[in-house]
Write a protein that holds these residues in place. Structure first.
Motif, short mmCIF file in Angstrom:
data_model
loop_
_atom_site.label_atom_id
_atom_site.label_comp_id
_atom_site.label_asym_id
_atom_site.label_seq_id
_atom_site.Cartn_x
_atom_site.Cartn_y
_atom_site.Cartn_z
N ASP A 294 0.83 -1.21 0.00
CA ASP A 294 0.00 0.00 0.00
C ASP A 294 0.87 1.26 0.00
OD1 ASP A 294 -2.28 -1.53 0.01
OD2 ASP A 294 -2.61 -1.37 2.18
N ALA A 295 1.93 1.24 0.78
CA ALA A 295 2.83 2.39 0.83
C ALA A 295 3.51 2.61 -0.52
CB ALA A 295 3.87 2.19 1.93
N LEU A 299 3.14 5.97 -2.85
CA LEU A 299 4.31 6.74 -3.27
C LEU A 299 4.32 6.92 -4.78
CD1 LEU A 299 6.75 8.04 -1.89
CD2 LEU A 299 8.05 5.98 -2.41
N ILE A 300 4.02 5.86 -5.52
CA ILE A 300 3.99 5.94 -6.97
C ILE A 300 2.88 6.88 -7.44
CG2 ILE A 300 3.52 4.65 -9.09
CD1 ILE A 300 6.25 4.08 -8.02
N GLU A 301 1.70 6.75 -6.86
CA GLU A 301 0.57 7.61 -7.26
C GLU A 301 0.83 9.07 -6.93
OE1 GLU A 301 -2.70 5.84 -5.26
OE2 GLU A 301 -2.72 4.03 -6.52
N ALA A 302 1.48 9.34 -5.83
CA ALA A 302 1.80 10.73 -5.49
C ALA A 302 2.78 11.32 -6.50
CB ALA A 302 2.39 10.79 -4.08
N ALA A 303 3.79 10.52 -6.91
CA ALA A 303 4.75 10.99 -7.92
C ALA A 303 4.06 11.24 -9.24
CB ALA A 303 5.88 9.98 -8.08
N ARG A 362 9.59 10.25 -12.82
CA ARG A 362 10.80 9.70 -12.20
C ARG A 362 11.53 10.75 -11.37
NH1 ARG A 362 13.47 5.03 -16.02
NH2 ARG A 362 11.53 3.93 -16.46
N ASP A 363 11.52 11.99 -11.84
CA ASP A 363 12.15 13.05 -11.06
C ASP A 363 11.40 13.27 -9.75
OD1 ASP A 363 14.04 13.39 -13.02
OD2 ASP A 363 13.10 15.16 -13.92
N ALA A 364 10.06 13.26 -9.80
CA ALA A 364 9.26 13.44 -8.59
C ALA A 364 9.49 12.28 -7.62
CB ALA A 364 7.78 13.56 -8.95
N LEU A 365 9.55 11.07 -8.16
CA LEU A 365 9.79 9.90 -7.31
C LEU A 365 11.18 9.97 -6.70
CD1 LEU A 365 8.87 7.18 -6.22
CD2 LEU A 365 9.63 6.13 -8.36
N ASP A 366 12.16 10.43 -7.46
CA ASP A 366 13.51 10.51 -6.94
C ASP A 366 13.60 11.51 -5.80
OD1 ASP A 366 16.38 9.63 -7.40
OD2 ASP A 366 16.62 11.80 -7.48
N ARG A 367 12.88 12.63 -5.91
CA ARG A 367 12.87 13.59 -4.81
C ARG A 367 12.31 12.96 -3.54
NH1 ARG A 367 11.52 17.21 -9.07
NH2 ARG A 367 9.29 16.91 -8.74
N ASN A 428 16.57 1.79 -15.37
CA ASN A 428 15.35 1.52 -16.14
C ASN A 428 14.53 0.34 -15.64
OD1 ASN A 428 15.45 3.69 -17.95
ND2 ASN A 428 16.89 2.60 -19.28
N VAL A 429 14.70 -0.04 -14.37
CA VAL A 429 13.75 -0.97 -13.76
C VAL A 429 12.43 -0.21 -13.59
CG1 VAL A 429 13.23 -2.31 -11.68
CG2 VAL A 429 15.57 -2.23 -12.58
N LYS A 430 11.30 -0.90 -13.82
CA LYS A 430 10.01 -0.24 -13.67
C LYS A 430 9.88 0.32 -12.25
CE LYS A 430 7.25 -2.54 -17.19
NZ LYS A 430 7.04 -1.27 -17.93
N PRO A 431 9.52 1.59 -12.12
CA PRO A 431 9.48 2.22 -10.80
C PRO A 431 8.63 1.47 -9.78
CG PRO A 431 9.34 3.90 -12.50
CD PRO A 431 9.26 2.58 -13.20
N ARG A 432 7.47 0.95 -10.21
CA ARG A 432 6.60 0.28 -9.24
C ARG A 432 7.27 -0.97 -8.67
NH1 ARG A 432 1.40 0.57 -7.71
NH2 ARG A 432 1.04 2.21 -9.26
N ILE A 433 7.94 -1.74 -9.54
CA ILE A 433 8.63 -2.94 -9.07
C ILE A 433 9.76 -2.57 -8.11
CG2 ILE A 433 10.07 -4.88 -9.80
CD1 ILE A 433 8.45 -4.97 -12.38
#
Length: 445
Positions: A294-295, A299-303, A362-367, A428-433
């Motif tokens: 769930d977490a 995190l992915i949806e927020a990015a 990806r930039d948002a997720l990295d932050r 380039n691994v899929k962010p969700r995985i």
């Protein structure tokens, strides 16, 4: 603005290097414009007429001082033998961690090269238009997608080979040069190996590691290393330039870990602070396998939401401009036919926009991952009783509780899990995985 380097925070040595190069570049152009007119021997104060001006004097003043990072007098990069261009070269690489100001340094140096005074005064038309992005002889490459392709680079190199139309130099600035594809890098290499006489290439990359920039390009460039600005310097800039309250500026500078742009967003944007709070709440949410997944989803949806909000306005403006250019809304005889033939161009635009959205996500997720890494770094510092200030002062109590629960080894393993997630996404691994694997590692410890 006092000068073009005013926004380059905490980089005194780099600024000194770039000022010297700008003065040498100006004197080099002066020497080329008035060949053999400069008198032999000492010239400062000599009555040399029109063959000598304040730019030559400025270059000699710089040449009398050691160049930062240039080595001993007479060595590589030293201004020996009276060469007016000894501090200047045709290709530069600006390296440093995120937020250190790589692109700021490149733009400021470009402005200094186009400055009519040769120092980056910040007041002349050359400085103003370069910093505003409207100078005809300065081209800025900002990758909208995940990479810079060979077609774009070939067109850019061809354009850069032309003589400056009004400025002193033809300048190409490539932000995120580490995103060059192999073919694009080869196209750039040919230009860097045999540069036109008045063309300068400014590349920005995280480091000179072969994964970021090819060895052959690196060997033909001068490197300007930038460091992470100290939090105090970032806070001072936020107070002086943006009018932010000192206590808020100090908190934002520490939370942003030296990233000036991120610190400004945290200090001024309530939504940015809310997203950060949600990320720092992750350690408390990891109570089981289901909570970990769930977490990861949250995190992915927020990015994705942050990225969509960032690019939505740009996407709509681009689509409207293209449709207008293709005759949308027109009533003339050829308007309908033009729109029927526009499907391919609209499809290409959508492809570019999708690529830009992927990069923004990806930039948002990295932050977010950087914020999470800062939390586990604080926990590790507490566990080791290290005499260092916390990154996140507002979650210091939670980090201390985590340190008591996990001990130093557990905090370190969790920090490594976050860093491994960042590296996986970069590969380039899929962010969700990658994020799901990280959350499970954080839960297991």
């Amino acid at each position: 603005m006092a000068d073009v380097f005013a926004d380059l925070v905490g980089q005194d040595e780099a600024v000194a290097t770039l000022r010297h190069a700008a003065a040498s570049a100006a004197a080099l152009l002066r020497a080329a414009a008035v060949p053999a007119a400069r008198p032999a021997g000492p010239t400062i104060g000599a009555g040399s007429g029109d063959s000598y001006d304040e730019l030559d004097a400025l270059a000699e003043e710089f040449d009398a001082e050691p160049i930062p990072g240039a080595g001993p007098p007479g060595g590589p990069g030293a201004a020996a033998g009276g060469d007016p261009g000894a501090g200047m070269t045709h290709a530069w690489i600006f390296t440093g961690p995120p937020g250190s100001g790589r692109s700021v340094a490149a733009r400021a140096f470009a402005a200094a090269l186009q400055c009519v005074h040769g120092t980056g005064c910040g007041e002349c038309p050359g400085c103003h238009t370069t910093l505003a992005g409207t100078h005809a002889d300065v081209r800025l490459v900002v990758p909208e997608g995940l990479s810079i392709g060979v077609g774009e680079m070939r067109a850019l190199v061809l354009r850069a080979a032309s003589t400056p139309s009004g400025g002193r130099w033809q300048i190409v600035i490539i932000e995120d040069a580490d995103r060059l594809t192999e073919a694009a890098g080869n196209a750039l290499l040919k230009a860097v190996e045999e540069p036109p006489p008045r063309t300068v290439f400014l590349l920005c990359a995280p480091s000179t590691h072969p994964d970021d920039i090819s060895v052959t390009i690196r060997s033909r460039c001068r490197v300007v290393p930038l460091r992470q600005p100290p939090a105090g310097a970032v806070a001072e800039v936020l107070v002086r330039r943006d009018g932010i309250a000192p206590d808020v500026a100090e908190w934002a500078a520490a939370a942003a870990q030296g990233h000036v742009g991120r610190a400004r967003r945290l200090a001024r944007d309530p939504e940015a602070r809310q997203r950060r709070d949600a990320v720092l709440a992750v350690p408390r949410r990891l109570t089981g396998v289901g909570a970990a997944f769930d977490a990861a989803s949250a995190l992915i949806e927020a990015a994705e939401a942050e990225a969509a909000a960032a690019v939505a306005e740009i996407d709509e403006a681009e689509r409207a401009a293209l449709q207008t250019a293709l005759g949308a809304g027109g009533t003339g005889r050829g308007a309908a036919g033009a729109m029927r033939g526009a499907a391919g161009q609209l499809k290409d635009l959508e492809k570019r926009q999708k690529s830009r959205a992927t990069r923004a996500q990806r930039d948002a997720l990295d932050r977010a991952l950087v914020d999470l890494a800062g939390f586990y770094r604080d926990a590790l510092a507490v566990a080791l009783r290290a005499p260092v200030a916390p990154v996140h002062t507002d979650t210091a109590a939670l980090a201390e509780a985590g340190a008591q629960k996990w001990d130093a080894e557990g905090a370190l393993r969790r920090l490594e899990a976050v860093l491994e997630c960042r590296a996986a996404i970069e590969a380039n691994v899929k962010p969700r995985i990658a994020v799901e694997a990280m959350m499970l590692a954080l839960w297991k410890g």
